[in-house]
Structures are given as structure tokens and as C-alpha cells.
Scaffold this motif. Sequence first.
Motif, PDB file in Angstrom:
ATOM      1  N   LEU A 139      44.758  33.060  34.734  1.00  0.00           N
ATOM      2  CA  LEU A 139      44.871  31.639  34.411  1.00  0.00           C
ATOM      3  C   LEU A 139      46.279  31.096  34.626  1.00  0.00           C
ATOM      4  O   LEU A 139      46.504  29.886  34.494  1.00  0.00           O
ATOM      5  N   LEU A 140      47.229  31.952  34.943  1.00  0.00           N
ATOM      6  CA  LEU A 140      48.600  31.499  35.164  1.00  0.00           C
ATOM      7  C   LEU A 140      48.670  30.468  36.285  1.00  0.00           C
ATOM      8  O   LEU A 140      47.926  30.529  37.256  1.00  0.00           O
ATOM      9  N   SER A 141      49.586  29.519  36.121  1.00  0.00           N
ATOM     10  CA  SER A 141      49.834  28.511  37.157  1.00  0.00           C
ATOM     11  C   SER A 141      51.159  27.845  36.845  1.00  0.00           C
ATOM     12  O   SER A 141      51.865  28.246  35.906  1.00  0.00           O
ATOM     13  N   GLU A 142      51.502  26.832  37.594  1.00  0.00           N
ATOM     14  CA  GLU A 142      52.732  26.097  37.311  1.00  0.00           C
ATOM     15  C   GLU A 142      52.678  25.440  35.932  1.00  0.00           C
ATOM     16  O   GLU A 142      53.710  25.169  35.322  1.00  0.00           O
ATOM     17  N   ASN A 143      51.469  25.198  35.442  1.00  0.00           N
ATOM     18  CA  ASN A 143      51.305  24.520  34.156  1.00  0.00           C
ATOM     19  C   ASN A 143      50.824  25.434  33.039  1.00  0.00           C
ATOM     20  O   ASN A 143      50.663  24.987  31.905  1.00  0.00           O
ATOM     21  N   VAL A 144      50.595  26.716  33.349  1.00  0.00           N
ATOM     22  CA  VAL A 144      50.074  27.636  32.339  1.00  0.00           C
ATOM     23  C   VAL A 144      50.967  28.871  32.234  1.00  0.00           C
ATOM     24  O   VAL A 144      51.224  29.555  33.234  1.00  0.00           O
ATOM     25  N   GLU A 145      51.425  29.141  31.014  1.00  0.00           N
ATOM     26  CA  GLU A 145      52.160  30.362  30.715  1.00  0.00           C
ATOM     27  C   GLU A 145      51.413  31.115  29.624  1.00  0.00           C
ATOM     28  O   GLU A 145      50.552  30.558  28.947  1.00  0.00           O
ATOM     29  N   ILE A 146      51.769  32.389  29.448  1.00  0.00           N
ATOM     30  CA  ILE A 146      51.095  33.222  28.451  1.00  0.00           C
ATOM     31  C   ILE A 146      52.132  33.844  27.523  1.00  0.00           C
ATOM     32  O   ILE A 146      53.109  34.440  27.982  1.00  0.00           O
ATOM     33  N   LEU A 147      51.899  33.706  26.229  1.00  0.00           N
ATOM     34  CA  LEU A 147      52.752  34.339  25.222  1.00  0.00           C
ATOM     35  C   LEU A 147      51.971  35.488  24.597  1.00  0.00           C
ATOM     36  O   LEU A 147      50.894  35.282  24.045  1.00  0.00           O
ATOM     37  N   ASN A 148      52.535  36.683  24.706  1.00  0.00           N
ATOM     38  CA  ASN A 148      51.916  37.861  24.094  1.00  0.00           C
ATOM     39  C   ASN A 148      52.409  37.977  22.652  1.00  0.00           C
ATOM     40  O   ASN A 148      53.587  38.239  22.425  1.00  0.00           O
ATOM     41  N   PRO A 149      51.542  37.781  21.651  1.00  0.00           N
ATOM     42  CA  PRO A 149      51.998  37.802  20.258  1.00  0.00           C
ATOM     43  C   PRO A 149      52.448  39.176  19.787  1.00  0.00           C
ATOM     44  O   PRO A 149      53.085  39.279  18.727  1.00  0.00           O
ATOM     45  N   ALA A 150      52.140  40.216  20.548  1.00  0.00           N
ATOM     46  CA  ALA A 150      52.573  41.558  20.168  1.00  0.00           C
ATOM     47  C   ALA A 150      54.041  41.785  20.509  1.00  0.00           C
ATOM     48  O   ALA A 150      54.759  42.492  19.797  1.00  0.00           O
ATOM     49  N   LYS A 163      57.006  41.700  37.879  1.00  0.00           N
ATOM     50  CA  LYS A 163      56.526  42.893  37.178  1.00  0.00           C
ATOM     51  C   LYS A 163      55.497  43.673  37.987  1.00  0.00           C
ATOM     52  O   LYS A 163      55.532  44.914  38.022  1.00  0.00           O
ATOM     53  N   PHE A 164      54.577  42.966  38.657  1.00  0.00           N
ATOM     54  CA  PHE A 164      53.465  43.645  39.318  1.00  0.00           C
ATOM     55  C   PHE A 164      53.571  43.707  40.849  1.00  0.00           C
ATOM     56  O   PHE A 164      52.789  44.420  41.489  1.00  0.00           O
ATOM     57  N   SER A 165      54.462  42.931  41.426  1.00  0.00           N
ATOM     58  CA  SER A 165      54.661  42.921  42.887  1.00  0.00           C
ATOM     59  C   SER A 165      53.504  42.302  43.663  1.00  0.00           C
ATOM     60  O   SER A 165      53.384  42.519  44.870  1.00  0.00           O
ATOM     61  N   PHE A 166      52.641  41.581  42.993  1.00  0.00           N
ATOM     62  CA  PHE A 166      51.600  40.801  43.666  1.00  0.00           C
ATOM     63  C   PHE A 166      51.339  39.557  42.821  1.00  0.00           C
ATOM     64  O   PHE A 166      51.661  39.525  41.630  1.00  0.00           O
ATOM     65  N   PRO A 167      50.785  38.487  43.411  1.00  0.00           N
ATOM     66  CA  PRO A 167      50.587  37.241  42.666  1.00  0.00           C
ATOM     67  C   PRO A 167      49.519  37.362  41.580  1.00  0.00           C
ATOM     68  O   PRO A 167      48.636  38.230  41.653  1.00  0.00           O
ATOM     69  N   HIS A 168      49.600  36.474  40.612  1.00  0.00           N
ATOM     70  CA  HIS A 168      48.667  36.520  39.476  1.00  0.00           C
ATOM     71  C   HIS A 168      47.208  36.353  39.899  1.00  0.00           C
ATOM     72  O   HIS A 168      46.302  36.811  39.211  1.00  0.00           O
ATOM     73  N   THR A 169      47.004  35.698  41.045  1.00  0.00           N
ATOM     74  CA  THR A 169      45.634  35.477  41.522  1.00  0.00           C
ATOM     75  C   THR A 169      44.915  36.794  41.831  1.00  0.00           C
ATOM     76  O   THR A 169      43.683  36.829  41.875  1.00  0.00           O
ATOM     77  N   ALA A 170      45.697  37.852  42.032  1.00  0.00           N
ATOM     78  CA  ALA A 170      45.099  39.161  42.337  1.00  0.00           C
ATOM     79  C   ALA A 170      44.964  40.027  41.083  1.00  0.00           C
ATOM     80  O   ALA A 170      44.575  41.195  41.181  1.00  0.00           O
ATOM     81  N   SER A 171      45.254  39.470  39.917  1.00  0.00           N
ATOM     82  CA  SER A 171      45.174  40.262  38.689  1.00  0.00           C
ATOM     83  C   SER A 171      43.745  40.737  38.424  1.00  0.00           C
ATOM     84  O   SER A 171      43.533  41.832  37.902  1.00  0.00           O
ATOM     85  N   VAL A 172      42.753  39.927  38.795  1.00  0.00           N
ATOM     86  CA  VAL A 172      41.357  40.345  38.595  1.00  0.00           C
ATOM     87  C   VAL A 172      41.008  41.526  39.503  1.00  0.00           C
ATOM     88  O   VAL A 172      40.211  42.399  39.130  1.00  0.00           O
ATOM     89  N   ASP A 173      41.602  41.562  40.685  1.00  0.00           N
ATOM     90  CA  ASP A 173      41.358  42.665  41.616  1.00  0.00           C
ATOM     91  C   ASP A 173      42.004  43.948  41.098  1.00  0.00           C
ATOM     92  O   ASP A 173      41.421  45.039  41.202  1.00  0.00           O
ATOM     93  N   TYR A 174      43.189  43.798  40.549  1.00  0.00           N
ATOM     94  CA  TYR A 174      43.880  44.949  39.954  1.00  0.00           C
ATOM     95  C   TYR A 174      43.062  45.529  38.805  1.00  0.00           C
ATOM     96  O   TYR A 174      42.838  46.753  38.724  1.00  0.00           O
ATOM     97  N   LEU A 175      42.594  44.666  37.888  1.00  0.00           N
ATOM     98  CA  LEU A 175      41.802  45.129  36.754  1.00  0.00           C
ATOM     99  C   LEU A 175      40.464  45.707  37.194  1.00  0.00           C
ATOM    100  O   LEU A 175      39.918  46.607  36.548  1.00  0.00           O
ATOM    101  N   ALA A 176      39.935  45.201  38.297  1.00  0.00           N
ATOM    102  CA  ALA A 176      38.679  45.732  38.822  1.00  0.00           C
ATOM    103  C   ALA A 176      38.833  47.170  39.278  1.00  0.00           C
ATOM    104  O   ALA A 176      37.869  47.954  39.244  1.00  0.00           O
TER     105      ALA A 176
END
Length: 331
Positions: A139-150, A163-176
Amino acid sequence: MKKILLIDGTYIAYRSFFAIRNFQTTSGEPTNAVFGFVSTLLKLLKEFPDCSFAVAFDVKAPTFRHQMLEQYKITRKPMPDALSAQIPVIKEVVKGFGITIYERAGYEADDILATIATRLVGAGMDVLLVTGDKDAFQLLSENVEILNPATWEITNTKSFIEKFSFPHTASVDYLALVGDVSDNIPGVPGIGEKTALKLISQFSSIESLYERIDEVEPVSVRKKLVAGKDLALLSKQLVILKKDVPGISEQDICPPKPDLSAIESIFQRLEFRKFLGQTKELFGISTEDDEMLALGQVVIPFSEILSEQDRFRPLCEDPKILKTGSGLKEK
């Protein structure tokens, strides 16, 4: 522009429950999850003043993902009874702060947050998602950030790539590829985080990876991918968040409007003495008139003692307990 905070209430409840142990009222009511949730909420209110808030919760019912994979979340242990009993109390606290609650049968809190965030961004607003779930990275974008409460770490599109060396749009592929044990996302057996990072950095997506499968080295990794192709494709579908949950209106989101009387009643019942003062301070309500009395090592507002005299009488009358206070008067 002020941010709108969208909070994964189920995630914070779970994390608080397992992070804080042996926390209960004098009558034995478990309050560890509520305590951790309130602590996190007050910190958010302090660091993001004048912002609008909303909290989403899971509903105890099968979701569309269960229809896709019968084993979905079957390995996750049922919610402990001690935590389940605290969820209604957590929701009571959220309502006391005048914060909108969202939940929808058939969908997870993540899907609700994804739906709301998408609509808010479409309206040109900035969103801060408060969650530690990895699937939120999509869900990351220019208008969306994520705060990890931990960790209280904020991730944006730039820091994600660093951190991951690929764009956030590929995060679903990584988790897959790597899967998610907590959600029983199978992933590809034998493919770990390092290998998945390398593969997604090289091929960008699951689809591209399998189209160019002959390019994968070493052969042992290629064989694992071929054997686990169906699981990889299914895992990706399970990870993708819904952005069109029905019956959800972002128009209900607004800045907190606390009902101090309700909050005070809840905190007194839960014996959260320090939180009431913090809440009043956050919303500019004077606490100077509320005298404090220390009964041994415990500091208690005098107004609380007066309102619950039967409860505190044994402590007040015990000559072995040192009693000190500020500005005390005969009452």
C-alpha cells in the motif's frame, strides 16, 4: 498536510497481549492487551496531534481467503481466551476516545485499511498506516507511509527500496515466495528470504520469474520453483489486499473526540491510574485540581479514592502504609 492514521487494532492487541505478561487488576481481570493498546494509542495521539484516526479489527468469521485456501490460518492457534475477553474492552476504549471503528465479516482488518487508504489517497490525502504486518507494504505510495508500532519505525517508498533492493510494488511477489507462517501463506518450500530477495531483485515479479525460469541459477533453486509454482501463484493471490471492501465509508473518520467521563470510568475499572492524567494533558484538560495521594509506592488521584472509599479504606487505615500527598486537605 495533516495525516490520517489508520490503525490495525487486531495487530496491536495481539502484540500487546504477548509482549506484556502477568498484568491484571486486583480482582484478577487480565488487562495486558488493553494496557499495551492504550499505551500505543496515547503515544500516537501525542505524536500526531490534530490528526484524524480510525481503527480496524478482524471479525471472527471465515474470509474470502479461506475459500481460496482451506488451510488458510489453520495453523494459527485460536485467540487465547484471556485476549478474546479484552477485545470488547479495547473497542470500548477506542469509542471512548471518539475514534471510528471499522470491521466487516468476510474481510480482515488489512483489507479494510487498504480500502480506506486507497479512497483517501484518491482524494489527495496523506495516510499513515499503523501496523506491523508485512502485507501492508503493497500500500506504500507518495501519500502512504507505514509506522510499525513494535519498533516505531516509519517506512516509505524510499526506505523500502533501501532495505529490500526492489520497489514496494513487488512486496507481494516477495511474500509469495517466502510465505508467511503467521497467516499460513505457503510460499515456495525451500525458498528463504535471501533467495527471494535475489530473485525478486532480478525478475521483479512472480510472473516474470516463471516466464524466464530457465535463467534461474543454481539448478537446485530452479527445481524448487518449478515444483512450487502453483503454491507461489496462489500465495500471491492470498497476499494481495482487497481495496474494495463493501459497506465501508471513509467519511466517518475524524479527529478524536474523547468522552472524558467514559474514559475515566473505564480507566478506573481497569486500574489504569496514570493513563487518565496523560489523556487529560493530551487534550488540554487541567489536572491541577486533582490532588494526589501516595499509598506506599502507589500514587492515586484523591478523587478516585473518594469515589471508591470502600476499596481504598483498608489501605488508608493501615498504619503500616506511609501516606503522602500534595496540597491535602481534611475531607
